[in-house]
Design a protein around this motif. Structure first.
Motif: not given
Ligand SMILES: [Zn+2]
Length: 157
Positions: A97-98, A108-109, A115-118, A123-127
């Protein structure tokens, strides 16, 4: 321990120590954590380490907090970094994931993304590196991840 053993170890033992140093260097530890790790590697007693911290950084940790850092926090972080390195090497492109902030393609881990259930992939969009940098910038935590306001052992002397 490290200095005393260095010349006595066989090749396998030396490789383990080399790996240890390599992982430590990849953990992003603060100068203070590196200082503590170095003193423990030389076998310095906890009381003497607390004295050194006071003298050099004017920081007072409780003995329990120092033991927690050296015997729990640091080894956990090193094990986590070793696992992340393995995942980074072994994860195929379609399971990555980028990060929308730094642009890196990471596995993607939950080791790499909070973790972001939205989100569909949970997963969150930022690392996590970018999340952490942002928290430090906002002054919520220091570079060791210590919560500034909540940690009573973090007091200047
Ligand atoms: Zn990022």
């Amino acid at each position: 321990m490290y200095e005393a053993l260095k010349d006595k170890l066989n090749t396998y033992g030396r490789t383990l120590l080399w790996d240890f140093d390599r992982y430590v260097s990849l953990c992003g530890f603060s100068e203070l954590r590196l200082f503590l790790i170095d003193l423990r590697k030389r076998g310095m007693a906890y009381d003497d380490i607390l004295d050194e911290m006071r003298a050099r950084y004017a920081i007072e940790y409780s003995p329990n907090y120092l033991v927690f850092i050296v015997s729990s926090e640091v080894p956990k972080k090193i094990a986590q970094v070793a696992k992340m390195l393995r995942l980074e090497q072994d994860t195929p492109a379609d399971q990555r994931k980028k990060c929308i902030h730094c642009g890196r393609l990471l596995p993607m881990d939950s080791l790499f993304f909070s973790k972001n259930n939205a989100h569909k992939d949970k997963l969150s969009n930022t690392c996590k590196d970018c999340d952490r940098a942002s928290r430090i910038k906002k002054g919520v935590v220091n570079s060791d991840g210590d919560l500034r306001k909540k940690d009573p052992t973090l007091r200047k002397v």
